[in-house]
Write an enzyme that holds these catalytic residues in place. Structure first.
Site, PDB file in Angstrom:
ATOM      1  N   HIS A  93      27.314  23.376   8.224  1.00 48.15           N
ATOM      2  CA  HIS A  93      27.505  22.160   8.778  1.00 48.15           C
ATOM      3  C   HIS A  93      26.046  22.278   9.944  1.00 48.15           C
ATOM      4  CE1 HIS A  93      28.999  18.118   9.860  1.00 48.15           C
ATOM      5  NE2 HIS A  93      28.616  18.560  11.136  1.00 48.15           N
ATOM      6  N   SER A 100      26.596  13.943  10.193  1.00 47.70           N
ATOM      7  CA  SER A 100      28.041  14.278  10.726  1.00 47.70           C
ATOM      8  C   SER A 100      28.602  13.061  11.524  1.00 47.70           C
ATOM      9  CB  SER A 100      27.698  15.186  11.769  1.00 47.70           C
ATOM     10  OG  SER A 100      28.962  15.858  12.029  1.00 47.70           O
ATOM     11  N   ASP A 150      31.817  24.067   5.328  1.00 46.68           N
ATOM     12  CA  ASP A 150      31.884  22.716   6.150  1.00 46.68           C
ATOM     13  C   ASP A 150      33.205  22.275   5.822  1.00 46.68           C
ATOM     14  OD1 ASP A 150      31.381  20.469   7.479  1.00 46.68           O
ATOM     15  OD2 ASP A 150      29.844  19.590   6.495  1.00 46.68           O
TER      16      ASP A 150
END
Length: 317
Positions: free
Chosen positions: A285, A161, A255
């Protein structure tokens, strides 16, 4: 887009039933506390590793803490490859503890050293503070290979991320010669374009990380919209991907970052970069930190560790 995995759906439903608020309605401090409260609920117990220790180094903003893991089966003085790992959390939440179990998993599965970086967080320290810390840690690791018993030519950069965002930027900087070059990059559902304008920002909903949450993170990390087109904030916008190190890329279907992650993979491919791309269309995610609730998370972590082993330890030893 495939239907959300049944385990992930149950996790989303449990969060809704518990009345868990989205991060964007909380203060950053409250968001960090809420995030910390989820770790034991979502993640399986920590795997033992051969060794783990914390090291304090001099960073741009003062003391910068690193956590060094050596995978099970590696000897204390054995020279092994290394992955410098940068944690996710939207540049606002997370740290060494949030990703401790994932780092252990990767160290064990790949048979490598993993160095995790506790970089400064926004909004107290907006861009470029976190990136500056990651750069300092990256340089320090390259300068202390003997102390760490790692192979100087086999040091990879990676993260998930927001950490994947920092990793992608450092890989570009290494390609350009402004920092030591990485031998490999591991990008796990990375942020690559903080303009936040892709189709997945509009289409993905009903999962914990929404477009609204991501934009809250982005506003705290990079409050100046005029700066967001720069490749150090949006690495997808770098002029060229030629000469970048081989990549391991994970994207997931549910996501907001899905499309920019896949676009990053396409640009790597077009530039002739060696790449292994994995897309889990039925996951959301943060799946790698959901292994207690989502069985596929553990399969994905093992696959990534195996792929890292092949990339960083190509000759059996």
């Amino acid at each position: 887009m495939p239907t959300l995995d049944a385990d992930a759906r149950r996790l989303v439903d449990l969060g809704r039933q518990a009345g868990k608020p989205p991060f964007e309605v909380l203060t950053p401090v409250q968001a960090r506390e809420a995030y910390a409260a989820s770790w034991d609920l979502l993640q399986p117990p920590a795997e033992p590793v051969a060794s783990v220790r914390d090291i304090d180094i001099d960073g741009p903003g003062g003391v910068l803490r690193l956590r060094v893991y050596r995978g099970t089966g590696t000897a204390a003085g054995q020279c092994i490859p290394c992955l410098v790992f940068l944690h996710g959390g939207g540049w606002v939440i997370g740290g060494l503890e949030s990703h401790d179990r994932l780092c252990r998993n990767l160290a064990n599965a790949a048979g490598i050293c993993v160095v995790a970086v506790d970089y400064r967080l926004a909004p107290e320290f907006p861009y470029p503070a976190g990136l500056d810390d990651c750069e300092a840690a990256w340089r320090w690791v390259h300068q202390h290979t003997a102390e760490l018993s790692i192979e100087p030519e086999r040091i990879a950069i990676g993260g998930d991320s927001a950490g994947g965002h920092h990793a992608a930027v450092l890989a570009l900087m290494g390609r350009d010669g402004t920092v030591p070059a990485a031998c490999h990059q591991t990008l796990l559902y990375p942020v690559t374009d903080i303009a936040a304008e892709s189709d997945s920002y509009r289409s993905v909903a009903d999962v914990p990380l929404t477009a609204a949450t991501m934009r809250w993170f982005i506003d705290l990390y990079a409050p100046d919209p005029a700066a967001r087109a720069h490749w150090k904030l949006s690495p997808l916008r770098a002029a060229s991907f030629a000469g970048l190190p081989p990549a391991l890329l994970l994207t997931v279907g549910h996501d907001p970052l899905r499309d920019e992650g896949r676009a990053y993979g396409e640009r790597l491919h077009e530039a002739g970069v060696q790449m292994l791309s994995l897309h889990a269309g039925d996951q959301m995610h943060g799946v790698l930190l959901q292994g207690r609730m989502v069985r596929a998370a553990n399969v994905l972590a093992e696959m990534l560790g195996t792929a890292l082993r092949a990339a960083l330890r190509p000759v059996a030893n």
